[in-house]
Enzyme design. Sequence first.
Site: not given
Length: 308
Positions: A16, A108-110, A137, A141, A164-165, A180, A203, A270
């Site tokens: 980034v 982050s989107s998480c 994480y 954020k 960001p995505t 990732h 996975w 997942d």
Amino acid sequence: MEKSSKIYIAGHRGMVGSAIHRKLISEGYTNIITRTSKELDLRNQVLVDAFFQTEQPEYVFLAAAKVGGIMANNTYRADFLYENLQLQNNVIHAAYVNKVKKLMFLGSSCIYPKLAPQPLKEEYLLTGTLEPTNEPYAIAKIAGIKMCEAYRAQYGCNFISVMPTNLYGINDNYHPENSHVLPALIRRFHEAKVNNADHVEIWGTGSPLREFMYSDDLADACYFLMMNYNEPDFINIGTGHDLSIKDLADLIKHVLGYEGAITFDTSKPDGTPRKLMDVSKLHSLGWKHRVELAEGIEMAYEDFLKKF
């Protein structure tokens, strides 16, 4: 920002930060400050304070972070929480003390709840339980977002946050365990192709839906928002489109020219079922992504081949 403004990019060697660096140079900015992690440990408050006092940056892009995929996030939970909190706390506070004109914090989107409605609107923050595998994480954020909001509310700082995505692109991390999903798949398909392997194992079930943005598109959005956005609320950055991990694997297989089979290890997690950003707020300001996924994967693979 003026072309001669003093701009500090924290994390300029990461995917980034390097994209933001390239963007600023292409726009004609000439006074960009950078430090490697060896030159400046952002986890060390004393060193960060001394850096800001000496350099006096006018604008800051806070793109530095400890990052990784599901395995890394779930294995190094304490490290992801501690290190990210430390570095962002130090930079944000030093920016306030040294009267930085504007700071952008990249999240982050998480940050969104695991089972939040889709697509993810900014107002869904803190409305449910986080995905357990990357909770540390995400909490770091979220703390960064709230810190920027608090410094704005208490001190009037023009600190903004962007979410960001999922990202990929030049200078991505292709570590076999800590990367990732998209760069991990590029590496796996490349190695399978080179070694004439008859299949690539992935996975999970392949059913989770994910959105992906090319890193130079993100940098373009960050520059746009640094120039045009001064609101207290954070804003999503994404493409507004997603696809299944299975379809992503098929696309990477096609782009790389691999001819073997794809199998799925359903004993592995997942993660979040779907993560699609609502980018209507960003679109309403006049910005949209340019690089579509197949083209971006081709450019990312070219960069991968230069390094491996």
